[in-house]
Design an enzyme around this catalytic site. Structure first.
Site, mmCIF file in Angstrom:
data_model
loop_
_atom_site.group_PDB
_atom_site.id
_atom_site.type_symbol
_atom_site.label_atom_id
_atom_site.label_comp_id
_atom_site.label_asym_id
_atom_site.label_seq_id
_atom_site.Cartn_x
_atom_site.Cartn_y
_atom_site.Cartn_z
ATOM 1 C CE LYS A 106 -4.564 -3.191 8.211
ATOM 2 N NZ LYS A 106 -5.136 -2.164 7.440
ATOM 3 C CD GLU A 130 -5.214 -7.675 -4.896
ATOM 4 O OE1 GLU A 130 -5.407 -8.613 -5.657
ATOM 5 O OE2 GLU A 130 -4.200 -7.602 -4.179
ATOM 6 N N GLY A 135 -2.550 -2.212 -0.191
ATOM 7 C CA GLY A 135 -3.314 -1.175 -0.907
ATOM 8 C C GLY A 135 -3.553 -1.490 -2.366
ATOM 9 C CE LYS A 206 -1.439 -3.964 5.471
ATOM 10 N NZ LYS A 206 -0.771 -2.663 5.506
HETATM 11 N N1 HSE Z 1 -1.389 1.937 8.008
HETATM 12 C C1 HSE Z 1 -1.038 1.126 6.910
HETATM 13 C C2 HSE Z 1 0.301 1.581 6.348
HETATM 14 C C3 HSE Z 1 -2.024 1.161 5.776
HETATM 15 O O1 HSE Z 1 0.908 2.517 6.845
HETATM 16 O O2 HSE Z 1 0.756 0.957 5.416
HETATM 17 C C4 HSE Z 1 -3.200 0.296 6.019
HETATM 18 O O3 HSE Z 1 -2.851 -1.032 6.149
#
Ligand code: HSE
Length: 432
Positions: A106, A130, A135, A206
């Site tokens: 990301k 994706e 996730g 993101k």
């Molecule tokens: N560290 C991130 C989270 C996951 O806690 O959602 C990876 O992007």
């Protein structure tokens, strides 16, 4: 079915990479049937070659990732090392040597997605990612493909599991931030250094990716306004409860009403308990998408972890392998507009402000005047006199929608009033 296998190289074999390798091995027959050709794990680049990696033949392990991507016989590179370099150079080198790329990176995509897309295009290869956002939740491909015929106006989501876990604990147990963070660390949700999560950097990356895909324009990490959630207090949750709300760290990407600009931001916000995002508990992620024809959609699921993230990687791997077999290419960058990204000051939102004020005649009028002077309309006001006889009262003001600059100017001016003894809580209100 073609018998000659498609060759896949894995860059990184940590929590996600090892799960990708495991699923590729244990589900090899099913994957081959779905793709139309077997897939072979042809090499795995790692930093620590001595670590025991169950199920991965030792001869596949290498520390020379550059040599692996330059081999020339690799069809697909799976990049799960993260970070900007050396991932960026490895990915562009892979394209130059005829490989498509599946990435979970990301940070790199948010910072430099345009040049990666350009390199993929130049060499006729695919770039799928994706796993970079939320996730296991199918989100990038639904936005890039399923909703490509619609007009998306808003994407609002919980895209960081660690912070959602912490806020959920603060909400349900009345825990303070530090206590909830300690629990998240003990359970393995929070990293030893939780900065990227709790300060909103992870969610901002993101948000940049989602805004770019949703609005067909370029949004970079630096364009995203970001506030972390370390300052959220038990008092904020108490105020939220009184309003029938909870508090979430939200990534919000919006197209302006006139369509001429977009915004992307990450900050904690109150949302009504009736909003679907309010029921997203623990470390789950969810993204709420508003599109012109489709209406409101919500994507929900595990946003992190080895196996869930590997699921997203494998889905991309199957798609990219199918494209390779058909000598086809999946969608490239769809940034055909160059919409300006407006600053946070121009975002139109609502504020919930909790003040400690002197309990005497004229104070409410004085406070209301400050709002009026900044062009901010008040929606509701609640005042509770204190029983402790200290001559103070708690005043809670919830505004109508106004530009963020006007709201923050209002708060600044309120702080200067002698009769305002303190600003206990300021929180944006979303999702109404
Ligand atoms: N560290 C991130 C989270 C996951 O806690 O959602 C990876 O992007």
């Amino acid at each position: 079915m073609r018998t000659r296998p498609l060759k896949v190289a894995l860059l990184g074999c940590g929590v996600v990479g090892s799960e990708v390798a495991r699923i590729m091995t244990t589900h090899a027959d099913d994957l081959a049937a779905r793709i139309g050709a077997p897939v072979e794990l042809a090499g795995v680049a790692v930093r620590r070659p001595d670590k025991v990696r169950e199920g991965i033949p030792a001869e596949l392990i290498t520390t020379d990732a550059t040599a692996l991507v330059k081999r020339g016989d690799i069809d697909v590179i799976v990049e799960v090392i993260g970070g900007v370099e050396p991932a960026r150079t490895l990915i562009t080198t892979a394209f130059e040597h005829g490989a498509s790329v599946v990435s979970a990176n990301k940070a790199l995509l948010a910072q430099d997605g345009a040049s990666l897309y350009a390199a993929a295009e130049e060499h006729g290869q695919d770039l799928y990612y994706e796993a970079a956002v939320a996730g296991a939740i199918p989100l990038v491909r639904p936005l890039r493909e399923s909703l490509a015929g619609d007009k998306i106006n808003r994407v609002m989501g919980i895209v960081n599991g660690t912070t959602n876990f912490i806020l959920d604990r603060m909400d349900t147990n009345g825990a303070g931030y530090s206590e909830a963070l300690d629990e998240a660390t003990a359970l393995g949700y929070a990293e030893a250094d939780p900065t990227a999560d709790v300060e909103g950097f992870d969610a901002a990356a993101k948000a940049a990716i989602l805004a770019g895909i949703a609005f067909h324009t370029r949004v970079r990490l630096d364009d995203v306004y970001r506030e972390g959630m370390t300052e959220v207090t038990a008092a904020d949750f108490a105020s939220a409860k009184q309003m029938g709300c909870t508090i979430k760290l939200l990534a919000i990407c919006e197209r302006a009403a006139d369509g001429g600009s977009v915004t992307a931001r990450v900050h904690p916000a109150m949302i009504p308990l009736t909003h679907p995002l309010a029921s997203v508990r623990e470390a789950y992620n969810a993204v709420f998408v508003e599109a012109e024809a489709a209406g409101q959609l919500m994507f929900y699921g595990p946003g992190a972890g080895g196996a869930p993230t590997a699921s997203a990687v494998l889905g991309d791997l199957v798609a990219v392998c199918r494209n390779k077999l058909n000598e086809a290419k999946g969608p490239g960058e769809s940034a055909y507009t160059q919409l300006p990204v407006s600053s946070m000051g121009e975002v139109v939102t609502r504020y919930h402000i909790s003040l400690d004020v002197a309990d005497k005649p004229g104070v409410l009028a004085q406070v209301a005047t400050v709002f009026a002077e900044h062009g901010v309309s008040i929606d509701t006001v609640r005042q509770h006199g204190r029983q402790d006889g200290d001559g103070e009262a708690s005043l809670v003001v919830v505004t109508h929608r106004a530009p963020d600059a006007a709201l923050s100017g209002t708060v600044e001016a309120l702080r200067k009033l002698d009769t305002v003894r303190g600003v206990a809580s300021i929180m944006r209100v979303e999702g109404e």
